[in-house]
Write an enzyme that holds these catalytic residues in place. Structure first.
Site, PDB file in Angstrom:
ATOM      1  N   LYS A   7      -9.630   2.272  -3.187  1.00  0.00           N
ATOM      2  CA  LYS A   7     -10.114   1.795  -1.891  1.00  0.00           C
ATOM      3  C   LYS A   7     -11.503   2.358  -1.638  1.00  0.00           C
ATOM      4  O   LYS A   7     -11.702   3.579  -1.681  1.00  0.00           O
ATOM      5  CB  LYS A   7      -9.141   2.208  -0.788  1.00  0.00           C
ATOM      6  CG  LYS A   7      -9.478   1.655   0.589  1.00  0.00           C
ATOM      7  CD  LYS A   7      -8.418   2.054   1.615  1.00  0.00           C
ATOM      8  CE  LYS A   7      -8.683   1.439   2.977  1.00  0.00           C
ATOM      9  NZ  LYS A   7      -7.667   1.839   3.970  1.00  0.00           N
TER      10      LYS A   7
ATOM     11  N   GLU B 178       0.836  -1.209   0.000  1.00  0.00           N
ATOM     12  CA  GLU B 178       0.000   0.000   0.000  1.00  0.00           C
ATOM     13  C   GLU B 178       0.872   1.262   0.000  1.00  0.00           C
ATOM     14  O   GLU B 178       1.882   1.326   0.697  1.00  0.00           O
ATOM     15  CB  GLU B 178      -0.889  -0.009   1.242  1.00  0.00           C
ATOM     16  CG  GLU B 178      -1.771   1.224   1.392  1.00  0.00           C
ATOM     17  CD  GLU B 178      -2.466   1.283   2.732  1.00  0.00           C
ATOM     18  OE1 GLU B 178      -3.428   2.078   2.865  1.00  0.00           O
ATOM     19  OE2 GLU B 178      -2.078   0.549   3.660  1.00  0.00           O
TER      20      GLU B 178
ATOM     21  N   CYS C 164      -5.417  -2.444   2.687  1.00  0.00           N
ATOM     22  CA  CYS C 164      -5.303  -2.332   4.131  1.00  0.00           C
ATOM     23  C   CYS C 164      -6.476  -3.010   4.848  1.00  0.00           C
ATOM     24  O   CYS C 164      -6.777  -4.164   4.604  1.00  0.00           O
ATOM     25  CB  CYS C 164      -5.169  -0.861   4.521  1.00  0.00           C
ATOM     26  SG  CYS C 164      -4.709  -0.583   6.247  1.00  0.00           S
TER      27      CYS C 164
END
Length: 528
Positions: free
Chosen positions: A349, A286, A402
């Protein structure tokens, strides 16, 4: 045992709150990295006995009657979440001069909010309380309900659900493929709390018999499933996972951009160990690149030169939309880059971290000069849709950034139609604490739930490959810099054993609720 239970039942005031707090804190030892699940056979009976004595001094309206039970559940939850989430405060210390003020938010306020769910679970269970096995069923069903609510209420934060305590190793993870996390939450509390019956004379043998039956089925099914071969044909994919282990203070230092990029390139270009094929897919963690790729065409050229014909890179990177800096929207994304140095796809995301990647009630906070709680480089916008990214070999990868990996329903939906899952993360915010291990455990559970292998690339750990049964094929420890070359076995998708696992779990919780309510009503009828 009855004498011991009586002491807990008769506790009052701060003593009862302290015991509930300590019981909750003890229960966290059942979670990663400790995995000492036996402590729950102490914590939950203590919780049951504390709730047995949670009776209002002056019974009045319903809320007044349930207040003592809520307090017991809340203190239990507060102990559980303080002991389990203290490491979140590490993110506030990366730039302590600016963000240390927010430390209490992480180590006190967040656990206090999460504890409310357990307080409500205890209060709801106490509404249908009895002095037999019915109260165990009511407590299990109530915990399952509020653990499920914790997956989406207030944007959701289902970290360390109780059910994980019953799944410390792959052998004990397989049941989640049938009943989902909701079902595991219900069954775990039901079994863990069963020793509370030893303090009485009602339902002892039936209760312990049911507990032993459930434990036997749990272990037996795990053994059976791990012995079954993955659904053929198994398609191999050679993958290189890069773990650069860049210190977080360096990542947010603009003068270190070129050094970080060179580290990523050097690690990715390292020789392949003898006997292993060259990687078809390279995965970076990430926000691995400390700049926007659209601002650095030279970086794309360098990546193209790194990749041989037909190879590809999946990299966690910040993506921007808009020409002017003052109106740009930024996304925390996974981008796909081909051997020509071209960005061929990107997935943003969707589920952002409140307080870190965006600030709830931002207008109010901006007026007092607060734009975020931790030292993220900017505020992100959420993505609008998720789709699989096609990688070499025609395989499709579902990407999650994440903590998106901790949400069962979101992963199940987002991985539909994919051959495997890629999870990129940066746990350098939290250092060498239980946090990265707990995060990795969630990835293992998602692999079992979806029946898909997971490739996980983390900045400083834990990077690795997890097969479709939750077994770790290979992994890096924390704070190790290097590359992990693994041949990923991608099985053909197999149909669910008994339909939707999450829905099955809610059915299990519902049956326990009906049983608990029924036992409570039966007991009240006997008193008439």
């Amino acid at each position: 045992m009855e004498s011991l239970a009586g002491r807990f039942i008769l506790l009052w005031g701060w003593r009862r709150s302290l015991v509930a707090f300590l019981a909750g804190a003890l229960a966290i030892l059942a979670q990663a990295p400790y995995d000492f699940f036996a402590v729950c056979f102490v914590s939950f009976p203590v919780l049951v006995w504390a709730l047995d004595g949670a009776i209002a001094e002056r019974p009045g309206r319903m809320l007044q009657r349930l207040k003592p039970a809520f307090a017991v559940g809340w203190w239990f939850g507060f102990g559980y979440f303080v002991a389990g989430l203290w490491w979140v405060g590490g993110a506030m210390l990366v730039e302590a001069q600016d963000f240390a003020w927010a430390l209490p938010v992480a180590i006190i306020i967040l656990p206090a909010i999460m504890a409310t769910f357990y307080g409500l679970a205890a209060a709801l269970a106490r509404l249908f309380w009895s002095d037999d096995i019915g109260r165990i069923a009511a407590l299990a069903a109530s915990f399952a309900l509020f653990e499920w609510l914790r997956t989406f209420v207030l944007t959701g934060f289902p970290w360390n659900p109780i059910g994980y305590a019953a799944m410390p190793i792959p052998l004990l993870m397989q049941s989640v493929s049938v009943v989902g996390v909701p079902g595991m939450n219900a069954l775990a509390v039901f079994v863990f709390a069963m020793p509370a019956l030893l303090a009485g004379y009602r339902n002892i043998l039936p209760g312990l018999g049911i507990a032993l039956l459930l434990i036997g089925a749990h272990v037996g099914f795990g053994y059976f499933r791990l012995r079954q071969p993955e659904t053929p044909p198994v398609r191999p994919l050679s993958v290189r996972i890069v773990q650069p282990s860049i210190d977080q203070s360096m990542k947010i230092d603009s003068t270190s951009q070129d050094d970080i990029f060179r580290t990523l390139l050097d690690l990715s270009a390292a020789p392949v160990p003898a006997g292993r094929p060259k990687p078809s897919l390279i995965v970076w963690p990430e926000t691995s690149l400390p700049f926007l790729l659209t601002d650095r065409p030279d970086a794309l050229v360098a990546i193209g030169e790194l990749l041989s014909d037909g190879k590809a890179l999946l990299a966690g990177n910040v993506r921007a939309e808009g020409e002017r800096h003052d109106i740009r929207r930024y996304y925390n994304s996974v981008v796909a880059i081909n051997d020509a140095g071209e960005i061929t796809d990107a997935v943003d995301k969707l589920h952002l971290v409140p307080g870190g990647e965006y600030l709830p009630f931002s207008g109010l906070f901006h007026r007092i000069g607060i734009d975020r709680i931790i030292a993220m480089p900017t505020e992100f916008s959420p993505g609008t849709e998720r789709h699989p990214i096609t990688v070499p070999g025609g395989l499709k990868a579902a990407t999650f950034v994440c903590y998106e990996i901790i949400f069962p329903h979101e992963v199940s939906q987002g991985a539909s139609g994919a051959d495997f899952i890629v999870n990129v993360t940066n746990d350098a915010w939290f250092g060498d604490t239980p946090g990265p291990y707990q995060h990795f455990r969630s990835a293992q559970i998602r692999a079992v739930e979806t029946g898909l292998p997971i490739v996980r690339s983390a900045n400083n750990g834990i990077s690795g490959v997890i097969d479709s049964r939750g077994r770790v094929v290979d992994a890096f420890a924390l704070n190790v810099r290097g590359t992990l070359d693994v041949t990923l076995s991608v099985p053909s998708p197999s149909p669910a054993l008994l339909g939707d696992a999450g829905r099955n779990g809610l059915v299990v919780a519902g049956l326990l609720a009906l049983f608990g309510i029924g036992m409570s009503l039966l007991q009240r009828l006997r008193r008439i």
